[in-house]
Design an enzyme around this catalytic site. Structure first.
Site, PDB file in Angstrom:
ATOM      1  N   GLU A 102       2.115   0.456  -4.863  1.00 40.96           N
ATOM      2  CA  GLU A 102       0.731   0.828  -5.642  1.00 40.96           C
ATOM      3  C   GLU A 102       1.944   1.956  -5.604  1.00 40.96           C
ATOM      4  O   GLU A 102       2.583   2.967  -4.613  1.00 40.96           O
ATOM      5  CB  GLU A 102      -0.060   0.927  -4.390  1.00 40.96           C
TER       6      GLU A 102
ATOM      7  N   ASP B 217       0.965  -1.509  -0.278  1.00 40.19           N
ATOM      8  CA  ASP B 217      -0.119  -0.026  -0.161  1.00 40.19           C
ATOM      9  C   ASP B 217       1.158   0.538  -0.093  1.00 40.19           C
ATOM     10  O   ASP B 217       1.372   1.361   1.049  1.00 40.19           O
ATOM     11  CB  ASP B 217      -1.237  -0.075   1.029  1.00 40.19           C
TER      12      ASP B 217
END
Length: 752
Positions: A404, A368
């Site tokens: 990401e 993330d």
């Protein structure tokens, strides 16, 4: 407090960090405790009786405080005889209280061991768990006033866990990247409403391991599940005040502990074994397990957040602070950012990653806000310590690594920039495909790049098309069904006045906002779903599906359902009982079977637009609706129709022994126009005939009369549809000189 019988502390060892049960040289069983706390003045190990998180009305908790007097290389350590698996523990860390210089030590606050491998209890965040006086009247200085109340009755505890699993009976699938299909799911939400999973197992690791859940994944044809965060996480105070909870889990506080609320077997350490059994069951079915991990920030928030672990151990070296060290540098939008440049933080992250691979059996990670991890002192740096350590680590460089590739800080958008070994979520793919099917692309240039592997982003440094994880939807945003049913977000249930969530959805409601009885709108929506799924699964790169999209799951227009732990977010399995949604799931299965059977649909190399052999055709060609090859002018002209030809005789790859790889050839016709359109099937040398395999204008995908066509025939592409044709007779001669297959652009060009 009740003493622990015979509680003494031997010197123990500074390695490994955490609480590790073992037997000493003289045969004494006990646990070695080791905590990195570089700037601390003293550390107390706190051992607890009983279970649960206590609370003001909970069961009594006998606490035994044992000073750790051994300090080696900034690690406080000791071996405690008689401490067995299942014992609950925490730490109290002493030091200065000086928020103006970033020092926030407070021994009144019981701290969770960052290396705790199991956690018992939940974070309820009453005022007592804050290191400062949370409700101080002058809020602008509240974080500077130390709170002296004991937090131990209100916070979860770490749990000592036994070692001893060598994974000898496990067989990792080791699916190659080009063959991978990722299925993003939530451990709780995927089985919470599953009728085939026993009620007591629904929403748990054991529920995901149940044959009824695994059978759907196998039937669908995906190769990996990507689990939304399963590290122990906490719920934010602002959600608890509104009677909500963090559902997605992007609020980690324990990087070694499987989230206890997802365990059917209890929270006294047995959740670890349950997680391992889940991994084994998925591996046995040929499915890899990828974890969505949140190492960019923690649940402790900024200066007004609670003191749960790292903040009370050494705030200044765990977190990035501003020039005013009272404040936190926030590149994540969540209040704080881990200071990955610091050796102790980098060790925490890499130790955690290796633990999940070697001791918990997982096969990869999706990071993330990975750009936040790649920052050196301030800027994103692809030579940063984090990326350098991953690249040379003998364990981590061999697993699947997905970035990401952005954060919320300046210069944080880094799509196409991560180094080899990494794959990336490709939001450029998402945006182009959404825009094409809603009629918002001015031409088809960008679509051509996205369908063929995004060479403009990834064809550098030896990267391959599978560097691109292609997706149309993810957990964050509209579901696939909502993407064609809503033009505006409807997040009122989140309690934030519909201000949360993005307004840039690139969605189209097909003529009505939300649910409708209009049969034409409903039929168009189902067709658009077929178009989006077919486009995704025919594109070069690694496709990612979101759980439930294949059966028309809806969140009622909520595009930020992070706090909806209810039927809004849970997978609705009853949809498979409806013929229309069952047909969508069947199409998804069929497309994945096609992809699995045909290497030309999952190319390991970028297409060149040139023949790969003397008598071959070009490996990739593009066609206009008139059946002529695209020219430079065609790429820049407004168009709603594009033909993509993939030559199976000229796949740019070789087998294990260097032999040519051959396959069928295919022609995909994508037509996003609102009316039917004619398309001329390319003639020789491309083909003599074609067989229609998929037509998204049809609700059902069975064979129909007229599905065989000769080359040069004019066929009708239905309004907003995809047609996939298989070449039945292909000429063994070279095609004409290759025109420019895509608009000229330097390989490796980074785009803003």
């Amino acid at each position: 407090m009740r003493p622990l019988p015979g509680a003494t502390v031997w010197p123990g060892s500074p390695e490994p960090l955490g609480a590790r049960f073992r037997t000493a040289a003289d045969g004494t069983a006990g646990t070695n405790f080791a905590l990195w706390a570089g700037g601390a003045e003293a550390v107390e190990l706190c051992l607890f009786d009983g279970g649960g998180d206590g609370g003001p009305d909970g069961p009594p908790q006998g606490e035994t405080r044992l000073p750790l007097t051994e300090l080696t290389h900034e690690i406080w350590h000791g071996f405690v005889p008689g401490v067995l698996p299942g014992r609950r523990y925490g730490y109290r860390v002493h030091g200065r209280w000086d928020p103006w210089t970033g020092a926030r030590w407070n021994p009144a606050k019981l701290l969770l061991d960052p290396y705790a491998r199991a956690v018992d209890g939940d974070f309820s965040l009453p005022p007592e768990v804050y290191g400062h006086v949370r409700d101080w009247p002058q809020q602008h200085v509240a974080d500077t006033v130390r709170d002296e109340r004991d937090s131990a009755p209100y916070v979860p505890k770490g749990v000592v866990v036994a070692d001893g699993d060598d994974w000898a009976d496990d067989h990792r699938p080791k699916t190659p990247w080009p063959d991978s299909v990722i299925y993003e799911l939530h451990v709780r939400g995927f089985t919470k409403r599953h009728p085939g999973v026993p009620e007591e197992l629904r929403g748990t690791y054991a529920g995901l391991a149940h044959p009824a859940a695994v059978e759907h994944l196998v039937r669908l044809g995906v190769t990996a599940v990507e689990l939304l965060p399963v590290h122990q996480f906490a719920h934010e105070d602002h959600l608890l005040r509104r009677g909500l909870r963090n559902y997605w889990g992007y609020n980690s506080i324990g990087y070694f502990a499987p989230h206890a609320a997802y365990a059917a077997s209890g929270t006294d350490g047995r959740q670890v074994g349950e997680f391992k059994r889940m991994v084994r069951a998925l591996h046995a079915a040929g499915l890899e397990v990828i974890l969505d991990v949140v190492y960019n920030h923690t649940a402790e928030g900024g200066e007004l957040g609670p003191t749960l672990s790292l903040k009370g151990i050494d705030n200044r070296r765990y977190y990035r602070l501003q020039g005013d060290q009272r404040r936190y540098a926030d590149y994540t939008g969540c209040g704080n950012t881990l200071h990955v440049v610091q050796p102790n933080v980098l060790r925490l992250i890499t130790d955690s990653l290796r633990y999940w691979v070697t001791e918990m059996g997982v096969d990869g990670f999706r990071f993330d806000l990975a750009a936040a991890l790649a920052r050196s002192m301030h800027d994103v740096d692809m030579l940063s310590p984090f990326l350098a350590v991953i690249a040379q680590d003998p364990v981590l460089r061999r697993v699947k690594l997905i970035a990401e590739p952005w954060d919320v800080g300046s210069g944080g958008y880094q799509v196409g920039s991560f180094p080899p070994l990494w794959t990336e979520w490709n939001d450029r793919y998402r945006d182009a495909v959404r825009d094409f099917w809603r009629g918002a692309l001015p031409d088809v240039r960008d679509l051509g790049y996205r369908l063929s592997g995004s060479s403009d982003l990834y064809a550098w440094g030896g990267r391959r098309p599978y560097a691109s994880v292609n997706f149309v939807t993810a957990h964050d945003g509209f579901t696939l069904r909502d993407l064609v049913s809503y033009e505006h977000k409807h997040n009122e249930a989140n309690g934030e006045g519909n201000r949360d969530g993005t307004d840039g959805n690139r969605s189209w409601n097909c003529g009505a906002e939300g649910p409708t009885d209009d049969p034409a709108v409903r039929a168009l929506r189902r067709r658009q779903l077929r178009n989006l799924l077919t486009t995704l699964l025919l594109s070069t790169g690694v496709p990612m599906l979101v759980a439930g999209d294949e059966m028309g799951r809806t969140q009622g227009g909520n595009n930020n359902a992070y706090c909806q732990d209810n039927e809004t977010s849970w997978t609705d399995w009853s949809l498979l009982e409806e013929p229309g949604w069952r047909a969508l799931a069947d199409l998804c299965c069929r497309l994945l079977a096609l992809r699995r059977a045909h290497p030309v649909l999952r190319s390991r190399s970028f297409f060149s637009g040139r023949p790969q052999s003397a008598d071959g055709l070009r490996d990739l060609a593009w066609f206009t609706a008139g059946g002529t090859e695209m020219t430079q002018a065609d790429w820049y002209a407004p168009a709603a129709t594009l033909g993509m030809y993939l030559s199976g005789r000229d796949i740019p790859q070789r087998g294990q022994q260097g032999e040519p790889v051959t396959d069928d050839s295919f022609l995909a016709v994508l037509h996003a126009g609102p009316a039917d359109a004619e398309f001329t099937l390319p003639g020789p040398p491309w083909a003599d005939g074609y067989e229609l395999l998929v037509d998204t204008a049809r609700e059902e995908q069975g064979a129909a009369p007229g599905d065989l066509r000769t080359a040069g025939a004019r066929i009708t592409a239905g309004a907003r549809s995809v047609l996939l044709w298989r070449v039945t007779r292909e000429r063994a001669e070279a095609g004409p000189e290759a025109p420019i297959p895509l608009p000229r652009k330097a390989l490796g060009t980074k785009t803003e």
